[in-house]
Design a protein around this motif. Structure first.
Motif, PDB file in Angstrom:
ATOM      1  N   THR A 154       0.824  -1.217   0.000  1.00  0.00           N
ATOM      2  CA  THR A 154       0.000   0.000   0.000  1.00  0.00           C
ATOM      3  C   THR A 154       0.859   1.269   0.000  1.00  0.00           C
ATOM      4  O   THR A 154       0.568   2.210  -0.738  1.00  0.00           O
ATOM      5  CB  THR A 154      -0.972   0.051   1.193  1.00  0.00           C
ATOM      6  N   TYR A 155       1.914   1.302   0.817  1.00  0.00           N
ATOM      7  CA  TYR A 155       2.748   2.509   0.838  1.00  0.00           C
ATOM      8  C   TYR A 155       3.420   2.714  -0.519  1.00  0.00           C
ATOM      9  O   TYR A 155       3.561   3.834  -1.006  1.00  0.00           O
ATOM     10  CB  TYR A 155       3.816   2.430   1.926  1.00  0.00           C
ATOM     11  N   VAL A 191       8.780  -1.269   5.421  1.00  0.00           N
ATOM     12  CA  VAL A 191       7.560  -0.857   4.727  1.00  0.00           C
ATOM     13  C   VAL A 191       7.498   0.643   4.475  1.00  0.00           C
ATOM     14  O   VAL A 191       6.967   1.080   3.461  1.00  0.00           O
ATOM     15  CB  VAL A 191       6.264  -1.321   5.453  1.00  0.00           C
ATOM     16  N   GLU A 192       8.046   1.438   5.390  1.00  0.00           N
ATOM     17  CA  GLU A 192       7.913   2.893   5.227  1.00  0.00           C
ATOM     18  C   GLU A 192       9.129   3.548   4.603  1.00  0.00           C
ATOM     19  O   GLU A 192       8.991   4.407   3.743  1.00  0.00           O
ATOM     20  CB  GLU A 192       7.647   3.542   6.592  1.00  0.00           C
ATOM     21  N   GLY A 193      10.315   3.153   5.066  1.00  0.00           N
ATOM     22  CA  GLY A 193      11.518   3.848   4.630  1.00  0.00           C
ATOM     23  C   GLY A 193      12.230   3.139   3.491  1.00  0.00           C
ATOM     24  O   GLY A 193      13.108   3.711   2.849  1.00  0.00           O
ATOM     25  N   TYR A 217      10.666   3.563  -1.793  1.00  0.00           N
ATOM     26  CA  TYR A 217      11.756   4.163  -2.569  1.00  0.00           C
ATOM     27  C   TYR A 217      12.499   3.125  -3.409  1.00  0.00           C
ATOM     28  O   TYR A 217      12.884   3.406  -4.544  1.00  0.00           O
ATOM     29  CB  TYR A 217      12.700   4.918  -1.615  1.00  0.00           C
ATOM     30  N   THR A 218      12.676   1.912  -2.842  1.00  0.00           N
ATOM     31  CA  THR A 218      13.377   0.886  -3.627  1.00  0.00           C
ATOM     32  C   THR A 218      12.483   0.405  -4.774  1.00  0.00           C
ATOM     33  O   THR A 218      12.958   0.206  -5.894  1.00  0.00           O
ATOM     34  CB  THR A 218      13.774  -0.306  -2.738  1.00  0.00           C
ATOM     35  N   ASN A 219      11.209   0.225  -4.491  1.00  0.00           N
ATOM     36  CA  ASN A 219      10.301  -0.189  -5.573  1.00  0.00           C
ATOM     37  C   ASN A 219      10.237   0.877  -6.662  1.00  0.00           C
ATOM     38  O   ASN A 219      10.269   0.565  -7.849  1.00  0.00           O
ATOM     39  CB  ASN A 219       8.888  -0.449  -5.033  1.00  0.00           C
ATOM     40  N   ARG A 264      15.593   8.695  -3.786  1.00  0.00           N
ATOM     41  CA  ARG A 264      16.414   8.427  -2.599  1.00  0.00           C
ATOM     42  C   ARG A 264      15.504   8.390  -1.387  1.00  0.00           C
ATOM     43  O   ARG A 264      14.317   8.731  -1.479  1.00  0.00           O
ATOM     44  CB  ARG A 264      17.486   9.502  -2.437  1.00  0.00           C
ATOM     45  N   GLU A 265      16.078   8.016  -0.238  1.00  0.00           N
ATOM     46  CA  GLU A 265      15.314   8.025   0.996  1.00  0.00           C
ATOM     47  C   GLU A 265      15.249   9.466   1.508  1.00  0.00           C
ATOM     48  O   GLU A 265      16.199  10.236   1.307  1.00  0.00           O
ATOM     49  CB  GLU A 265      16.003   7.152   2.068  1.00  0.00           C
ATOM     50  N   PRO A 266      14.168   9.842   2.218  1.00  0.00           N
ATOM     51  CA  PRO A 266      14.136  11.170   2.844  1.00  0.00           C
ATOM     52  C   PRO A 266      15.292  11.311   3.837  1.00  0.00           C
ATOM     53  O   PRO A 266      15.791  10.310   4.361  1.00  0.00           O
ATOM     54  CB  PRO A 266      12.796  11.196   3.572  1.00  0.00           C
ATOM     55  N   ALA A 267      15.675  12.549   4.096  1.00  0.00           N
ATOM     56  CA  ALA A 267      16.864  12.799   4.924  1.00  0.00           C
ATOM     57  C   ALA A 267      16.700  12.332   6.366  1.00  0.00           C
ATOM     58  O   ALA A 267      17.684  12.271   7.111  1.00  0.00           O
ATOM     59  CB  ALA A 267      17.198  14.288   4.891  1.00  0.00           C
TER      60      ALA A 267
END
Lengths: 525, 354
Positions: B28-29, B299-301, B305-307, B323-326
């Motif tokens: 879902t995310y 699931v969140e971090g 982003y990888t998907n 990228r991931e958020p800071a």
């Protein structure tokens, strides 16, 4: 009593509407400066002769934004985007200038990086859209406060659906539409004040539902298909009221105007819709009625080759400068109002008046028939056509003769002011996105206009029926904020999902995400 | 269109237990992220709704006895196959739909409808053996899809790269003696992670000898380490094997935020892994790449982003801003992969020029 006003490019029409019936109607040329004032005074005066009739609300359709868009007269816009992380911000470059700001909101609606805008917009019209702003509008709000621009539109106010590039595009469309819409609506409101009409004002959206004045000022690009939406809705209502057709389910509607003719499609008693309406240089993620527009109307100037596609003014029969299809219909004796002798004289300049008139009317009807046929791409074209506009009576049967697919032709009473009637019967409906995150303790409700952001009790897990009821309640409230009055039963939830939030092996809350709206319809009273 | 993105809302139905790592919000995310990015509206991406495979198609890989057991357990409302692999009433249908998603994704690419495809499905499949299952997997979706492909299309060779953090024990067992499917797994070494297998000396057997490649990696291995494995193992083997199709079992649990593994790959690292896969496929098999989501529990971090990174790479979109958020502290430099790479060269040097 409801006042419906259809402000087209050629004419302003108004009706007073009560208990499902047209009580009075008026028409004024849009070319005159005092168009609205005299129109309003006339329609109210006609109701009971006193001019003091109680008006409950005023509902308006307008082609002003559409016309400015297709004529490329909208202002340039600086599009400020806050793309955060993800795909290239270029996907959201829908402005005449694009400014990328730092800052990031994540999918849970958390601000993960602060806002920083490097650079000044070069245009006075500015759109600001942040990724995931519908989950948390704070970066957009902060940006709008720091930018000192006379006209600003914000992404989260433009609509609640996910889709950053299309939200940015829609926000730009709203920003560019704001000045022209505001000038239109301020002249209308001055006229209402002058006439002493003190009632809430609504605007018709392209999807044939209406919006409060405030919400329409925030999202004026909603009005792009306002014109065809009003005529379509109005022709259905008039047919059911006056044409001994108690329920019109499927039909083609044709509204013959002065400059253009709109063809729309009715399915299951309501105008059929398409998504992602666009016009000229602007695109939106708003729904609008299926509409085919032909640049041929009763006032289209004629030359030796027939229809020119351009309007100089009214028909010669009404004091205009050049011959038009209306004048041709005069020559054929198909219309009575106006100066038939002048019309004949004007057509004589182009050849034998009878012959010219026949050819012109033939060409005009062919052009409309072509629009109807182009609906075939959409779905099966229904066998009934309902015709509106000032020339409806004169052209309806000729049009039906031209179209093999049509078996019934209806020209209901008051067809000349069908758009104004459509406004009068509209109801409020806004697509509403409700996102409840009880792990964060926050709920956002986005529709048209400022988003509602509210704290909720943390850690709560709703049963599905409780969550659905919450969504319905919030949607009903959003409908009220947009000027409507939907009951919970009238709320339709079109998408719903709910799941747990788990942190460190524990359920710490729940996320509910839903899309809903008040079922759009027509008011019976 | 370039990419077929295979997804069905029914992929959200199957649940193990309410707090199990393999939960519906894994999807879902990500779907929220994809919607918000405009990926689903992009002209290069086609959203495809999959259909479930039939029981017969499942039986190409699994034994009738196991299939009967799984089906019955699901019909009866649930149960547990192992301590962490739980069956619910939806599991049988969800597993058939997941296998169907992978099969549709393979069909899309082999028929030439799309250049690449990605399957956003769950439950996963690579720990499912012919006659039993574990590790959150029920049916071996990839094996079902590849058996289907071999039956329907004229394929000589398929290269399967499973980059999930866990060794693909089920998939390895299905194709262990089959040289027409070269199976390669990069994973966190079995000494430190479930299922405890996947060593370099597992090279295949009989005709399949030399056609199974395991690259066990030390905990904390990061982007750089993975890139070296790509350069020194994956690419040379891909070029020498010269497959007709590249299949990537895309486990996103190498991500540094993953709660149940211990690797250090970033979203940018994932983008570059998939870019390498796509570029290699362009050289060896006309760019035909099918990828399917395997693990991934951040699931969140992690997953959003990888998907996004791998899907954007498959659609050939610009991934430089993925990228991931800071708020997520980036991983420290990982260990060297020298040991793993030289082990692979030693064990597989007889079969491939490495």
């Amino acid at each position: 009593m409801i006042l419906g006003i259809d402000a087209g490019g050629t004419n302003y029409d108004a009706v007073a509407f009560e208990d499902g019936s047209v009580v009075s109607a008026a028409k004024r040329s849009a070319d005159t400066d005092d168009g609205f004032e005299t129109l309003l005074a006339e329609v109210v005066e006609k109701v009971d002769g006193s001019g003091n009739a109680e008006v409950d609300r005023v509902v308006v359709s307008t082609t002003r934004v559409l016309n400015s868009a297709v004529q490329n007269r909208l202002p340039d816009c600086t599009n400020v985007v806050v793309p955060g992380v993800g795909l290239s911000p270029e996907l959201a470059y829908s402005g005449d200038e694009n400014l990328v700001a730092d800052g990031c909101v994540d999918h849970r609606g958390r601000v993960t990086e602060p806002l920083e805008i490097d650079g000044e917009p070069s245009h006075g019209v500015v759109a600001v859209t942040a990724k995931f702003s519908t989950r948390n509008p704070s970066l957009e709000t902060e940006a709008s406060e720091s930018l000192d621009a006379p006209t600003v539109a914000l992404g989260h106010e433009s609509g609640g659906a996910l889709g950053f590039p299309s939200r940015a595009e829609t926000t730009v469309a709203n920003a560019k539409s704001k000045p022209v819409f505001e000038s239109f609506e301020s002249s209308l409101h001055d006229a209402l004040d002058e006439t002493g009409i003190d009632a809430p004002v609504y605007y018709l959206k392209g999807d044939a539902a209406m919006l409060s004045r405030e919400s329409a000022r925030t999202t004026p690009a909603h009005t792009l298909r306002s014109g065809p939406a009003s005529s379509s809705l109005g022709l259905v209502a008039l047919t059911e009221r006056y044409a001994e057709t108690p329920s019109l389910t499927n039909a083609v509607c044709v509204d013959i105007g002065g400059t253009t003719t709109d063809v729309t499609l009715v399915k299951d008693g309501f105008p059929a819709l398409v998504d992602e309406v666009e016009a000229g240089c602007i695109s939106t993620f708003y729904d609008g009625v299926v509409a085919v527009n032909t640049t041929a109307g009763g006032d289209t100037r004629l030359d030796e080759d027939g229809l020119t596609g351009v309007r100089d003014g009214p028909a010669v029969a009404f004091g205009g400068p050049s011959p038009t299809p209306t004048d041709a219909l005069h020559v054929l004796g198909a219309v009575s109002e106006g100066d038939a002798t002048a019309a004949r004289e004007a057509l004589s300049a182009l050849g034998d008046p009878e012959q010219v008139a026949e050819e012109v009317v033939e060409g005009f009807v062919s052009a409309i028939a072509e629009s109807v046929r182009s609906l075939e791409g959409h779905e099966d074209v229904p066998g009934t056509v309902v015709v509106g506009g000032a020339l409806a009576d004169a052209l309806a049967s000729r049009l039906a003769d031209r179209l093999d697919c049509i078996s019934d032709v209806i020209v209901p009473q008051n067809a000349a002011v069908c758009g104004a009637v459509g406004c009068a019967v509209a109801s409020v409906s806004v697509r509403t996105h409700v996102h409840v995150d009880t792990a964060r303790g926050e709920m956002t409700v986005a529709s048209a206009g400022p988003e509602k952001v509210e704290e909720v009790e943390t850690g709560v897990e709703y049963e599905e029926d409780e969550a659905r009821e919450l969504v319905a309640r919030e949607t009903a409230e959003a409908t009220r904020r947009a000027g409507g009055d939907a009951t919970l039963d009238e709320i339709e939830i079109t998408a719903f999902r709910s799941f747990n939030v788990v942190e460190d092996g524990r359920v710490v809350g729940q996320i509910t995400d839903a899309t809903a709206r008040a079922e759009p319809g027509r008011r019976k009273r | 269109m370039t990419l077929a993105l295979v997804y069905h809302d029914d992929y959200l139905l199957h649940e193990n237990t309410p707090t199990h790592p393999e939960r519906r919000e894994r999807l879902t995310y990500t779907m929220d992220q994809l919607r918000e990015e405009g990926v689903l509206d992009h002209t290069d991406v086609e959203l495809v709704e999959p259909e479930a495979v039939t029981e017969d198609e499942i039986l190409r890989v699994h034994t009738p006895d196991y299939v009967g057991r799984l089906k019955k357990m699901s019909e009866e409302g649930g149960g547990a196959l192992t301590v962490d692999t739980h069956v619910s009433e939806h599991t049988w249908d969800s597993a058939r739909l997941a296998a169907g998603g992978v099969t549709d994704a393979v069909d899309r690419v082999l028929k030439g409808d799309n250049q690449t495809s990605f399957v956003m499905s769950r439950p996963g499949g690579h720990h499912a053996f012919a006659d039993h299952a574990h590790g959150f997997c029920f049916t071996n979706n990839t094996a079902v899809a590849l058996k289907h492909a071999q039956e329907v299309y004229d394929l000589d060779r398929i290269l399967l790269w499973d980059w999930d953090a866990h060794h693909f024990d089920g998939t390895q067992s299905v194709f262990y003696d089959d040289p027409s499917v070269l199976t390669m797994s990069t994973h966190q070494t079995g000494r430190t992670l479930f299922p405890g297998t996947g060593y370099t000396d597992e090279v295949g057997e009989d005709e399949g000898e030399g056609y199974n490649v395991n690259v066990p990696l030390l905990p904390k291995t990061g982007d750089e380490g993975y890139e070296r494995v790509v350069d020194e193992v994956f690419e040379p083997i891909a070029r020498q094997y010269d497959p007709d199709l590249l299949f990537v079992e895309a486990g996103q649990d190498n991500h540094f935020t993953d709660p149940i593994t211990d690797l250090g790959v970033t979203a940018q690292g994932y983008a570059s892994l998939m870019n390498s896969a796509v570029e290699t496929a362009e050289d060896v098999c006309d760019g035909r790449v099918v990828a399917s989501l395997a693990g991934g529990y951040g699931v969140e971090g992690g997953l959003p982003y990888t998907n996004l990174a791998v899907i954007a790479s498959l659609a050939r979109l610009d991934t430089s801003n993925v990228r991931e958020p800071a708020t997520y502290e980036p991983p420290a430099d990982g260990p060297t992969v020298d040991g793993a790479v030289s082990k692979v060269k030693e064990k597989l040097g007889d079969y491939w020029e490495l």
